[in-house]
Write a protein that holds these residues in place. Structure first.
Motif, mmCIF file in Angstrom:
data_model
loop_
_atom_site.group_PDB
_atom_site.id
_atom_site.type_symbol
_atom_site.label_atom_id
_atom_site.label_comp_id
_atom_site.label_asym_id
_atom_site.label_seq_id
_atom_site.Cartn_x
_atom_site.Cartn_y
_atom_site.Cartn_z
ATOM 1 N N LYS A 177 41.334 -66.305 6.180
ATOM 2 C CA LYS A 177 41.037 -67.709 6.466
ATOM 3 C C LYS A 177 41.257 -68.588 5.240
ATOM 4 O O LYS A 177 41.466 -68.087 4.127
ATOM 5 N N VAL A 178 41.214 -69.889 5.480
ATOM 6 C CA VAL A 178 41.245 -70.851 4.377
ATOM 7 C C VAL A 178 39.827 -70.964 3.828
ATOM 8 O O VAL A 178 38.867 -71.154 4.584
ATOM 9 N N VAL A 179 39.686 -70.816 2.530
ATOM 10 C CA VAL A 179 38.373 -70.919 1.883
ATOM 11 C C VAL A 179 38.134 -72.383 1.537
ATOM 12 O O VAL A 179 38.867 -72.974 0.748
ATOM 13 N N ASN A 180 37.118 -72.956 2.152
ATOM 14 C CA ASN A 180 36.880 -74.391 2.038
ATOM 15 C C ASN A 180 35.610 -74.673 1.236
ATOM 16 O O ASN A 180 34.541 -74.164 1.549
ATOM 17 N N PHE A 181 35.745 -75.489 0.201
ATOM 18 C CA PHE A 181 34.599 -75.878 -0.625
ATOM 19 C C PHE A 181 34.204 -77.334 -0.346
ATOM 20 O O PHE A 181 33.745 -78.042 -1.231
ATOM 21 N N HIS A 182 34.402 -77.777 0.913
ATOM 22 C CA HIS A 182 34.218 -79.190 1.223
ATOM 23 C C HIS A 182 32.764 -79.654 1.134
ATOM 24 O O HIS A 182 32.506 -80.855 1.058
ATOM 25 N N LYS A 183 31.804 -78.717 1.130
ATOM 26 C CA LYS A 183 30.400 -79.126 1.073
ATOM 27 C C LYS A 183 29.929 -79.449 -0.341
ATOM 28 O O LYS A 183 28.833 -79.986 -0.526
ATOM 29 N N LEU A 184 30.744 -79.126 -1.322
ATOM 30 C CA LEU A 184 30.383 -79.451 -2.702
ATOM 31 C C LEU A 184 30.344 -80.975 -2.859
ATOM 32 O O LEU A 184 31.265 -81.671 -2.432
ATOM 33 N N LYS A 185 29.281 -81.497 -3.458
ATOM 34 C CA LYS A 185 29.145 -82.944 -3.623
ATOM 35 C C LYS A 185 29.024 -83.326 -5.092
ATOM 36 O O LYS A 185 28.491 -82.573 -5.902
ATOM 37 N N LEU A 186 29.508 -84.531 -5.398
ATOM 38 C CA LEU A 186 29.497 -85.056 -6.764
ATOM 39 C C LEU A 186 28.461 -86.172 -6.863
ATOM 40 O O LEU A 186 28.350 -87.017 -5.977
ATOM 41 N N THR A 187 27.728 -86.190 -7.967
ATOM 42 C CA THR A 187 26.714 -87.216 -8.153
ATOM 43 C C THR A 187 26.661 -87.657 -9.609
ATOM 44 O O THR A 187 27.127 -86.942 -10.502
ATOM 45 N N ASN A 188 26.085 -88.838 -9.838
ATOM 46 C CA ASN A 188 25.810 -89.292 -11.200
ATOM 47 C C ASN A 188 24.305 -89.356 -11.445
ATOM 48 O O ASN A 188 23.844 -89.939 -12.425
#
Length: 284
Positions: A177-188
């Motif tokens: 499958k395609v390994v998806n890291f879409h749940k990773l979020k960026l913050t300041n």
């Protein structure tokens, strides 16, 4: 060398866990787990041509060989390879200078970080991780339609490792499958308690993929990390897009940017269509 140091792991939906990493283990196995405090981040500009190898033109993804942190006499039967999905799209953004918005509540990345794996032992179990590290020691500003160095970088918060939620899984499962890291979020938000990746605005960053052959997350501090870097995924963190070209690329390619289209080009097109309809009716 026996002093314990700490590195953070982030699992979606959980507060990041902290665990000790012995420097001796890191040195023996060439692991990058301890991050910038123990091993210097290698800026993109200083990497040699051996760090990545382009695939033939017909390939839709690019393979980046893992960074070698030290010589090792240890040989392994499996040779995991990681291919970046949507590499053409990433290169379009990279050409214009990719920007990623960071917010207090956390923002997902676009393009999303997805990859395909090959060369794994089908029966063995692997843990896949990601982190995002500073690409250099500079702060930037967008001036005269281009990014330029504006001074020395601000101090960085300790970086967190994001564990893919399917970890650990067999090589066969990862390669199917395609390994998806879409749940990773960026913050300041430096006080973030959600496990998001904390970045400084107007600083340049480099995402890194990590593959660890291990059947238990608790074994991570003492495992060998294979690290993969794709230079075209480098980006500058911003609180608002600076380059109009990047804004347009996001609108054109991000299915979740419908709101931008409805308030921008889409609304103008609807208005033009309405005016044309009124003119046609008035002629009758």
């Amino acid at each position: 060398l026996h002093t314990a140091v700490f590195s953070k792991l982030c699992v979606p939906g959980e507060v990041p866990r902290t665990f000790p990493v012995r420097v001796t283990d890191a040195a023996l196995h060439g692991t990058l787990l301890a991050g910038p405090s123990l091993f210097p981040v290698i800026p993109v500009s200083s990497r040699g041509p051996s760090d990545s190898s382009a695939e033939p033109p017909e390939q839709s993804a690019m393979f980046c060989r893992p960074l070698e942190t030290m010589e090792s006499a240890e040989t392994t039967e499996d040779e995991p390879k990681v291919y970046l999905e949507a590499s053409d799209l990433w290169r379009q953004f990279h050409k214009c200078g990719t920007e990623m918005v960071i917010t207090k509540s956390g923002r997902r990345m676009f393009p999303p970080l997805k990859a395909r794996c090959s060369g794994m032992d089908r029966k063995a179990k692997y843990i896949l991780l990601m982190d995002i590290v500073a690409a250099d020691d500079c702060r930037y500003k967008f001036h005269n339609s281009r990014w330029m160095v504006a001074g020395k970088a601000d101090p960085e918060m300790p970086k967190r490792m994001y564990i893919h939620p399917d970890s650990p899984a067999t090589g066969e499962q990862w390669m199917s499958k395609v390994v998806n890291f879409h749940k990773l979020k960026l913050t300041n938000n430096i006080s973030d308690k959600h496990g998001f990746t904390i970045l400084n605005s107007m600083h340049k960053y480099q995402p890194r993929f990590h593959v660890v052959k291990a059947n238990d997350i608790l074994k991570l501090p003492y495992s060998t990390f294979r690290t993969y870097i794709f230079p075209e995924t480098e980006f500058i963190a911003v609180t608002a897009y600076q380059n109009d070209k990047i804004t347009q690329l996001k609108i054109d390619n991000n299915p979740f940017a419908k709101g931008f289209r409805d308030t921008g080009n889409g609304r103008r097109e609807k208005s033009a269509m309405l005016q044309m309809s009124v003119r046609i009716r008035s002629r009758k």
